[in-house]
Motif scaffolding. Sequence first.
Motif, mmCIF file in Angstrom:
data_model
loop_
_atom_site.group_PDB
_atom_site.id
_atom_site.type_symbol
_atom_site.label_atom_id
_atom_site.label_comp_id
_atom_site.label_asym_id
_atom_site.label_seq_id
_atom_site.Cartn_x
_atom_site.Cartn_y
_atom_site.Cartn_z
ATOM 1 N N PRO A 290 69.645 -18.090 -58.978
ATOM 2 C CA PRO A 290 71.187 -19.165 -59.219
ATOM 3 C C PRO A 290 72.189 -18.767 -57.702
ATOM 4 O O PRO A 290 71.482 -17.634 -57.157
ATOM 5 N N GLY A 291 72.339 -19.625 -57.670
ATOM 6 C CA GLY A 291 73.417 -19.476 -55.997
ATOM 7 C C GLY A 291 73.079 -19.440 -55.074
ATOM 8 O O GLY A 291 74.426 -19.031 -53.608
ATOM 9 N N VAL A 292 72.015 -19.573 -54.894
ATOM 10 C CA VAL A 292 72.219 -19.788 -53.378
ATOM 11 C C VAL A 292 71.904 -20.772 -52.704
ATOM 12 O O VAL A 292 72.369 -21.878 -52.972
ATOM 13 N N THR B 252 70.103 -31.002 -58.433
ATOM 14 C CA THR B 252 69.157 -29.119 -58.433
ATOM 15 C C THR B 252 68.957 -28.894 -60.337
ATOM 16 O O THR B 252 69.874 -29.571 -61.374
ATOM 17 N N VAL B 253 68.533 -27.916 -60.304
ATOM 18 C CA VAL B 253 68.109 -27.299 -61.276
ATOM 19 C C VAL B 253 67.527 -25.949 -61.532
ATOM 20 O O VAL B 253 67.417 -25.275 -60.469
ATOM 21 N N VAL B 254 68.493 -25.364 -62.128
ATOM 22 C CA VAL B 254 68.253 -23.234 -61.506
ATOM 23 C C VAL B 254 67.483 -23.119 -62.714
ATOM 24 O O VAL B 254 67.682 -23.544 -64.267
ATOM 25 N N ILE B 255 66.022 -22.523 -62.967
ATOM 26 C CA ILE B 255 65.189 -21.826 -64.107
ATOM 27 C C ILE B 255 65.175 -20.521 -63.551
ATOM 28 O O ILE B 255 64.213 -20.569 -62.832
ATOM 29 N N LYS B 256 66.066 -20.007 -64.443
ATOM 30 C CA LYS B 256 65.828 -18.258 -63.827
ATOM 31 C C LYS B 256 64.309 -17.953 -64.610
ATOM 32 O O LYS B 256 63.850 -17.789 -66.209
ATOM 33 N N HIS B 257 63.408 -17.111 -63.498
ATOM 34 C CA HIS B 257 62.018 -16.409 -64.129
ATOM 35 C C HIS B 257 62.852 -15.393 -65.107
ATOM 36 O O HIS B 257 61.681 -15.210 -65.984
ATOM 37 N N SER B 258 63.178 -15.179 -65.248
ATOM 38 C CA SER B 258 64.122 -13.695 -65.325
ATOM 39 C C SER B 258 63.897 -13.865 -67.966
ATOM 40 O O SER B 258 63.532 -13.359 -68.838
#
Length: 202
Positions: free
Chosen positions: A40-42, A55-61
């Motif tokens: 996120p936030g890049v 845009t979509v953020v998919i956090k691997h964590s």
Amino acid sequence: KRVAVLISGSGTNLQSLISATQDSSQNIGAEIVLVISNKPGVEGLKRAEKAGIKTVVIKHSDYPNRESFDAAMNVELNAAGVEIVCLAGFMRILSEHFVKHWRGAMLNIHPSLLPAFKGANAHKDVLAARVRVSGCTVHFVEVDIDSGAIVEQEAVPVFPDDTEKILQERVKAAEHRIYPCALKYLATGRIKLKEDGTLCWN
Ligand code: GRF
């Protein structure tokens, strides 16, 4: 062709792809319809938003393993009708299933003249080896990291007093030239990945 770009950071390559695809005189034959970041936030996400790209953020964590993370990406890619995937500074290793699913339709950019200096520390390794030439490579993505058929390369000089940062900047200027060019080859059907993993030029 409908293109998704996968990023993890600053997104200067994403920017070069946005600029090229939005410039109708370049006839890239591709439209970026989706940008996915695992962070996120890049800066790259801001570049996409500024250009009016989803845009979509998919956090691997948020996922227990690579397979479930990749499946979540596939849900988004399919929903957006994506036909070509471009990795641009995407710092996650993809599952075998994902790579095979997108085989022939997924490109990556690597900051060295492959097959030399594979891996995540190319500039550091280039400087340690004291070679006089480096560069960048756009290649099809295969299960073996940094090993797929080479689509385009550009060489840059390495100078004795280069730091990693200075070399990276010189290489990135070349990256920004060759990635749009390689995408155009794929999107317009000039190249195709053959079943045996070699490149076919039309
Ligand atoms: C580039 O050097 C690319 O070759 C490597 O990661 C870097 C991404 O830079 N895979 P940016 O996010 O496109 O600025």
